[in-house]
Design a protein around this motif. Sequence first.
Motif, mmCIF file in Angstrom:
data_model
loop_
_atom_site.group_PDB
_atom_site.id
_atom_site.type_symbol
_atom_site.label_atom_id
_atom_site.label_comp_id
_atom_site.label_asym_id
_atom_site.label_seq_id
_atom_site.Cartn_x
_atom_site.Cartn_y
_atom_site.Cartn_z
ATOM 1 N N LEU A 136 0.829 -1.212 0.000
ATOM 2 C CA LEU A 136 0.000 0.000 0.000
ATOM 3 C C LEU A 136 0.861 1.259 0.000
ATOM 4 C CD1 LEU A 136 -2.770 -1.083 2.524
ATOM 5 C CD2 LEU A 136 -2.895 -1.047 0.027
ATOM 6 N N ILE A 137 1.959 1.215 0.732
ATOM 7 C CA ILE A 137 2.862 2.366 0.793
ATOM 8 C C ILE A 137 3.541 2.570 -0.565
ATOM 9 C CG2 ILE A 137 4.896 3.326 1.925
ATOM 10 C CD1 ILE A 137 2.212 3.185 3.619
ATOM 11 N N ASP A 138 3.952 1.487 -1.207
ATOM 12 C CA ASP A 138 4.545 1.602 -2.543
ATOM 13 C C ASP A 138 3.552 2.201 -3.538
ATOM 14 O OD1 ASP A 138 6.897 0.536 -1.592
ATOM 15 O OD2 ASP A 138 6.551 -1.472 -2.420
ATOM 16 N N ASP A 180 5.276 11.171 -3.212
ATOM 17 C CA ASP A 180 5.575 11.715 -1.889
ATOM 18 C C ASP A 180 6.457 10.756 -1.094
ATOM 19 O OD1 ASP A 180 5.607 13.119 0.533
ATOM 20 O OD2 ASP A 180 3.685 12.250 1.167
ATOM 21 N N SER A 181 7.724 10.711 -1.439
ATOM 22 C CA SER A 181 8.636 9.832 -0.710
ATOM 23 C C SER A 181 8.972 10.385 0.674
ATOM 24 C CB SER A 181 9.914 9.592 -1.517
ATOM 25 O OG SER A 181 10.550 10.814 -1.798
ATOM 26 N N ASP A 182 8.713 11.668 0.919
ATOM 27 C CA ASP A 182 8.959 12.238 2.249
ATOM 28 C C ASP A 182 7.963 11.726 3.283
ATOM 29 O OD1 ASP A 182 11.094 13.719 1.322
ATOM 30 O OD2 ASP A 182 9.905 15.526 0.984
ATOM 31 N N GLY A 183 6.861 11.160 2.829
ATOM 32 C CA GLY A 183 5.841 10.653 3.742
ATOM 33 C C GLY A 183 6.044 9.215 4.151
ATOM 34 N N VAL A 184 7.160 8.635 3.714
ATOM 35 C CA VAL A 184 7.444 7.236 4.048
ATOM 36 C C VAL A 184 8.878 7.103 4.541
ATOM 37 C CG1 VAL A 184 5.797 6.441 2.317
ATOM 38 C CG2 VAL A 184 8.201 6.584 1.738
ATOM 39 N N GLU A 185 9.155 5.982 5.163
ATOM 40 C CA GLU A 185 10.507 5.677 5.617
ATOM 41 C C GLU A 185 10.708 4.172 5.591
ATOM 42 O OE1 GLU A 185 11.087 6.912 9.679
ATOM 43 O OE2 GLU A 185 9.137 6.153 10.288
ATOM 44 N N GLU A 208 13.081 -1.420 9.698
ATOM 45 C CA GLU A 208 13.288 -2.873 9.742
ATOM 46 C C GLU A 208 13.236 -3.481 8.341
ATOM 47 O OE1 GLU A 208 10.446 -4.393 12.569
ATOM 48 O OE2 GLU A 208 11.280 -3.187 14.197
ATOM 49 N N GLY A 209 13.813 -2.764 7.376
ATOM 50 C CA GLY A 209 13.939 -3.266 6.022
ATOM 51 C C GLY A 209 12.714 -3.161 5.149
ATOM 52 N N ARG A 210 11.660 -2.487 5.609
ATOM 53 C CA ARG A 210 10.468 -2.354 4.766
ATOM 54 C C ARG A 210 9.951 -0.921 4.798
ATOM 55 N NH1 ARG A 210 5.527 -4.737 7.995
ATOM 56 N NH2 ARG A 210 6.093 -3.917 10.021
ATOM 57 N N ARG A 211 9.334 -0.547 3.674
ATOM 58 C CA ARG A 211 8.802 0.805 3.539
ATOM 59 C C ARG A 211 7.470 0.910 4.275
ATOM 60 N NH1 ARG A 211 11.094 2.477 -1.277
ATOM 61 N NH2 ARG A 211 10.121 0.711 -2.293
ATOM 62 N N VAL A 212 7.356 1.936 5.130
ATOM 63 C CA VAL A 212 6.140 2.184 5.913
ATOM 64 C C VAL A 212 5.832 3.674 5.882
ATOM 65 C CG1 VAL A 212 6.555 0.200 7.442
ATOM 66 C CG2 VAL A 212 7.398 2.469 8.097
ATOM 67 N N ALA A 213 4.623 4.045 6.273
ATOM 68 C CA ALA A 213 4.275 5.454 6.394
ATOM 69 C C ALA A 213 5.119 6.062 7.508
ATOM 70 C CB ALA A 213 2.790 5.605 6.708
ATOM 71 N N ALA A 222 0.476 18.594 2.687
ATOM 72 C CA ALA A 222 -0.045 19.957 2.805
ATOM 73 C C ALA A 222 0.209 20.591 4.166
ATOM 74 C CB ALA A 222 -1.546 19.975 2.499
ATOM 75 N N CYS A 223 0.455 19.783 5.181
ATOM 76 C CA CYS A 223 0.662 20.352 6.525
ATOM 77 C C CYS A 223 1.858 19.738 7.245
ATOM 78 C CB CYS A 223 -0.599 20.197 7.372
ATOM 79 S SG CYS A 223 -1.110 18.485 7.657
ATOM 80 N N ARG A 224 2.613 18.924 6.561
ATOM 81 C CA ARG A 224 3.733 18.216 7.187
ATOM 82 C C ARG A 224 4.749 19.161 7.813
ATOM 83 N NH1 ARG A 224 5.413 14.341 3.098
ATOM 84 N NH2 ARG A 224 3.555 13.231 3.766
#
Length: 143
Positions: free
Chosen positions: A10-12, A20-25, A28-33, A48-50
């Motif tokens: 879902l994140i991908d 918006d890659s700034d909204g994810v990180e 533990e080896g996986r992309r999450v919000a 819009a408000c980050r």
Amino acid sequence: SETKLAVPLLIDKYIEITNDSDGVEVVEGRRVAKCLGGLDGHWWFAPACRSNPETCVPVIDSGDGWFIDVFMQRAAVFNMPLALSVGTWDKYTSEPLSTDMLFYWWSPDTTFLSLRPAPVVFPVTDKAEWAQGLKTTDATKTG
């Protein structure tokens, strides 16, 4: 327990649609919000408000984040200043009663009836887009 905020598929899709890659990180080896507090965090801030979270409108969801990926996509695509959270059932059913916020709701459930909620209206359902994972149009007629 894990929510859709930590489901890489879902994140991908969110990144693919919004860039918006700034909204994810990667945790533990996986992309999450990217939530305040990491994997144990409770708030994801829309683009819009980050940079100024105090301007975000809070939104609560529950369960595994039933509609959280939809909220994320819509917040980014429509430039909506939203702070998204997935709470326990108790928080989900009590917070909107004491705090001005948006929430996911359905009928015929009566939990929030006393609030006289109004829907946020989105473009007419596009079933082809939903089938591809783009969830910015209305969801009432996707089935």
